[in-house]
Design a protein around this motif. Sequence first.
Motif, mmCIF file in Angstrom:
data_model
loop_
_atom_site.group_PDB
_atom_site.id
_atom_site.type_symbol
_atom_site.label_atom_id
_atom_site.label_comp_id
_atom_site.label_asym_id
_atom_site.label_seq_id
_atom_site.Cartn_x
_atom_site.Cartn_y
_atom_site.Cartn_z
ATOM 1 N N LEU A 163 -52.925 23.429 64.584
ATOM 2 C CA LEU A 163 -53.030 24.726 63.910
ATOM 3 C C LEU A 163 -54.505 25.109 63.811
ATOM 4 C CD1 LEU A 163 -50.645 22.993 62.124
ATOM 5 C CD2 LEU A 163 -50.405 25.277 61.164
ATOM 6 N N SER A 164 -54.782 26.398 63.884
ATOM 7 C CA SER A 164 -56.147 26.866 63.688
ATOM 8 C C SER A 164 -56.131 28.169 62.905
ATOM 9 C CB SER A 164 -56.854 27.087 65.034
ATOM 10 O OG SER A 164 -56.293 28.183 65.723
ATOM 11 N N PHE A 165 -57.250 28.419 62.230
ATOM 12 C CA PHE A 165 -57.406 29.660 61.467
ATOM 13 C C PHE A 165 -58.852 30.116 61.583
ATOM 14 C CE2 PHE A 165 -58.783 31.712 57.481
ATOM 15 C CZ PHE A 165 -58.031 32.877 57.596
ATOM 16 N N VAL A 166 -59.043 31.425 61.812
ATOM 17 C CA VAL A 166 -60.373 32.027 61.858
ATOM 18 C C VAL A 166 -60.434 33.114 60.796
ATOM 19 C CG1 VAL A 166 -62.080 33.239 63.256
ATOM 20 C CG2 VAL A 166 -60.549 31.581 64.333
ATOM 21 N N GLY A 167 -61.379 32.995 59.868
ATOM 22 C CA GLY A 167 -61.524 33.984 58.806
ATOM 23 C C GLY A 167 -62.249 33.376 57.627
ATOM 24 N N GLN A 168 -62.691 34.221 56.715
ATOM 25 C CA GLN A 168 -63.425 33.728 55.550
ATOM 26 C C GLN A 168 -62.475 33.072 54.546
ATOM 27 O OE1 GLN A 168 -66.403 36.523 53.965
ATOM 28 N NE2 GLN A 168 -66.106 37.762 55.810
ATOM 29 N N PRO A 169 -62.970 32.120 53.744
ATOM 30 C CA PRO A 169 -62.108 31.386 52.808
ATOM 31 C C PRO A 169 -61.961 32.054 51.449
ATOM 32 C CG PRO A 169 -64.263 30.374 52.837
ATOM 33 C CD PRO A 169 -64.315 31.503 53.840
ATOM 34 N N HIS A 170 -61.768 33.373 51.427
ATOM 35 C CA HIS A 170 -61.634 34.025 50.124
ATOM 36 C C HIS A 170 -60.166 34.105 49.704
ATOM 37 C CE1 HIS A 170 -60.633 37.470 52.610
ATOM 38 N NE2 HIS A 170 -61.868 37.524 53.093
ATOM 39 N N GLY A 171 -59.960 34.601 48.466
ATOM 40 C CA GLY A 171 -58.597 34.689 47.949
ATOM 41 C C GLY A 171 -57.947 33.315 47.894
ATOM 42 N N GLN A 172 -56.690 33.238 48.346
ATOM 43 C CA GLN A 172 -55.928 31.990 48.294
ATOM 44 C C GLN A 172 -56.007 31.198 49.592
ATOM 45 O OE1 GLN A 172 -52.147 33.846 47.172
ATOM 46 N NE2 GLN A 172 -52.325 32.918 45.148
ATOM 47 N N ARG A 173 -56.846 31.637 50.513
ATOM 48 C CA ARG A 173 -56.852 31.009 51.838
ATOM 49 C C ARG A 173 -57.199 29.518 51.783
ATOM 50 N NH1 ARG A 173 -59.915 35.665 55.451
ATOM 51 N NH2 ARG A 173 -58.093 37.005 55.807
ATOM 52 N N ARG A 174 -58.257 29.185 51.054
ATOM 53 C CA ARG A 174 -58.659 27.779 51.011
ATOM 54 C C ARG A 174 -57.536 26.916 50.430
ATOM 55 N NH1 ARG A 174 -63.554 25.308 51.606
ATOM 56 N NH2 ARG A 174 -64.732 27.270 51.470
ATOM 57 N N ALA A 175 -56.881 27.400 49.383
ATOM 58 C CA ALA A 175 -55.794 26.631 48.761
ATOM 59 C C ALA A 175 -54.632 26.450 49.731
ATOM 60 C CB ALA A 175 -55.319 27.338 47.486
ATOM 61 N N ILE A 176 -54.350 27.467 50.535
ATOM 62 C CA ILE A 176 -53.249 27.359 51.502
ATOM 63 C C ILE A 176 -53.593 26.357 52.596
ATOM 64 C CG2 ILE A 176 -51.994 28.633 53.284
ATOM 65 C CD1 ILE A 176 -52.092 31.059 51.374
ATOM 66 N N ILE A 177 -54.829 26.394 53.083
ATOM 67 C CA ILE A 177 -55.251 25.415 54.095
ATOM 68 C C ILE A 177 -55.156 24.006 53.531
ATOM 69 C CG2 ILE A 177 -57.193 24.614 55.487
ATOM 70 C CD1 ILE A 177 -55.920 27.203 56.519
ATOM 71 N N GLU A 178 -55.574 23.833 52.291
ATOM 72 C CA GLU A 178 -55.507 22.511 51.663
ATOM 73 C C GLU A 178 -54.060 22.055 51.512
ATOM 74 O OE1 GLU A 178 -57.690 23.006 48.063
ATOM 75 O OE2 GLU A 178 -59.658 22.930 49.058
ATOM 76 N N GLU A 186 -52.593 19.004 60.728
ATOM 77 C CA GLU A 186 -53.998 19.150 61.138
ATOM 78 C C GLU A 186 -54.309 20.628 61.308
ATOM 79 O OE1 GLU A 186 -56.848 20.237 64.137
ATOM 80 O OE2 GLU A 186 -54.829 19.826 64.866
ATOM 81 N N VAL A 187 -55.311 21.117 60.581
ATOM 82 C CA VAL A 187 -55.692 22.526 60.644
ATOM 83 C C VAL A 187 -57.192 22.613 60.905
ATOM 84 C CG1 VAL A 187 -55.539 24.789 59.558
ATOM 85 C CG2 VAL A 187 -53.955 22.982 58.861
ATOM 86 N N ALA A 188 -57.578 23.279 61.985
ATOM 87 C CA ALA A 188 -58.988 23.546 62.279
ATOM 88 C C ALA A 188 -59.325 24.943 61.790
ATOM 89 C CB ALA A 188 -59.240 23.433 63.786
ATOM 90 N N VAL A 189 -60.434 25.083 61.054
ATOM 91 C CA VAL A 189 -60.795 26.380 60.481
ATOM 92 C C VAL A 189 -62.226 26.737 60.851
ATOM 93 C CG1 VAL A 189 -59.187 26.234 58.548
ATOM 94 C CG2 VAL A 189 -61.481 25.296 58.295
ATOM 95 N N TRP A 190 -62.446 28.024 61.079
ATOM 96 C CA TRP A 190 -63.778 28.539 61.357
ATOM 97 C C TRP A 190 -63.949 29.877 60.657
ATOM 98 C CZ3 TRP A 190 -61.437 25.582 65.099
ATOM 99 C CH2 TRP A 190 -62.211 24.568 65.656
ATOM 100 N N GLY A 191 -65.196 30.214 60.371
ATOM 101 C CA GLY A 191 -65.520 31.490 59.758
ATOM 102 C C GLY A 191 -66.631 31.313 58.739
ATOM 103 N N GLN A 192 -67.275 32.423 58.413
ATOM 104 C CA GLN A 192 -68.341 32.380 57.420
ATOM 105 C C GLN A 192 -67.794 31.903 56.080
ATOM 106 O OE1 GLN A 192 -70.635 35.974 57.315
ATOM 107 N NE2 GLN A 192 -71.569 35.502 55.350
ATOM 108 N N GLY A 193 -68.398 30.844 55.538
ATOM 109 C CA GLY A 193 -67.931 30.277 54.276
ATOM 110 C C GLY A 193 -67.271 28.923 54.434
ATOM 111 N N TRP A 194 -66.812 28.607 55.658
ATOM 112 C CA TRP A 194 -66.270 27.282 55.932
ATOM 113 C C TRP A 194 -67.391 26.364 56.408
ATOM 114 C CZ3 TRP A 194 -61.432 26.463 54.362
ATOM 115 C CH2 TRP A 194 -60.530 27.519 54.336
ATOM 116 N N GLU A 195 -67.188 25.065 56.261
ATOM 117 C CA GLU A 195 -68.200 24.100 56.663
ATOM 118 C C GLU A 195 -68.500 24.186 58.158
ATOM 119 O OE1 GLU A 195 -65.517 23.556 54.924
ATOM 120 O OE2 GLU A 195 -66.267 22.985 52.930
#
Length: 389
Positions: A163-178, A186-195
């Motif tokens: 799984l992958s996601f591209v976008g900023q970690p605002h709102g509930q996004r970070r909690a959903i990825i967690e 396994e989820v790969a994430v990219w975007g301003q605000g992610w490590e």
Amino acid sequence: MLILYVAMKHDYGKPEQGHSFEHWNFYDALVRMGHAILYFDFPTLLARHGRAGMNRRLVEVARAERPAFMFTVLFRDEFEPRALRRVSEAGGTATLNWFCDDQWRFDDFSRHWAPCFDWVVTTAAAAVPKYEALGVRHVIKSEWACNQFLYTRRPDLPMKHDLSFVGQPHGQRRAIIEALRAAGLEVAVWGQGWESGRLSQEAMIDLFNQSRINLNLANVSSAPGAHASRGRARRVVSAALRRLPGGARLLRLGPGLRPAPAAPPPPGLDEDLTAGALPGQLKGRNFEVPGCGGFLLTDPAEDLERYYEPGRELATFRTVRELIDKARHYLGHEEERRAIAEAGRTRTLREHTYVHRFGAIFDAIGLPSQQPEAILAAPQALGETMEIR
């Protein structure tokens, strides 16, 4: 056709962040359709000439070159309404602005600027009667799409991510990825605000091709009522500042003074992520991933069923539990996943490219256009581009 193209060349006007969404999608599609472009990159011209000088330059270019069409994507208040009207009233140039966020920006922004143009485009169905109530009659309901010249299938690339996601970690996004990771996915994430930071345009297209499942988390990017509460907070802060010495100067500083909304609590597994929120807003991602032949798993959005058939051309979820269950299902059923991805790609290329969108816009305005099928079958020679200085 000669087009005066008025939009940001770089992401939010910042060259260090690379080219903007508008450049990769609107400009690139128009120039590959064979149109000649007068490129009016207004953040650069604003820095070079100042606001008054930039507005004069716009009118000068329109009068000297007499383009058939001025395509504009406004951002804030960089332009003077009088300058935009002068282009429109000079005759010979049809003017149009594409309003990007009418789902939440109509009252504070779009309604003030729409009368400056001959035509407006909105992606929000609910905004059409609002424009008409203002006396703005030339309203075109369009939608985001896929620039098929750039977003392509790349079968030579190996699969790298479940799984992958591209976008900023605002709102509930970070909690959903967690929550997905806690479920063993396994989820790969990219975007301003992610490590991991931002991706280049080319790397993002590669990612769409190298992910078994591409996630879209649009509707959960804000807590229910967040846009409204931010608007009320801005009005309260603005009123207070106006009463203070030097407050008017502080107001001009803009976004930095806006109070940050409180982070929403993590969603429950069975909480409907769309309940009480603003209508889900379709984004370019809804079209770009299928256009690359990628499998898209997305939260619902307004009018999504008009463009794709859930379960056959993409997949949707409403709760975190449903997201986890569907991710596990499609990871375990490769043939079904591939069939849905291929059906989504076929639908995109048949109906949802910017060649289709611009063709419909030109037809509505009465400007010359070619059949999308002819352009897609035999792409035109690149149109010339002249950067306005």
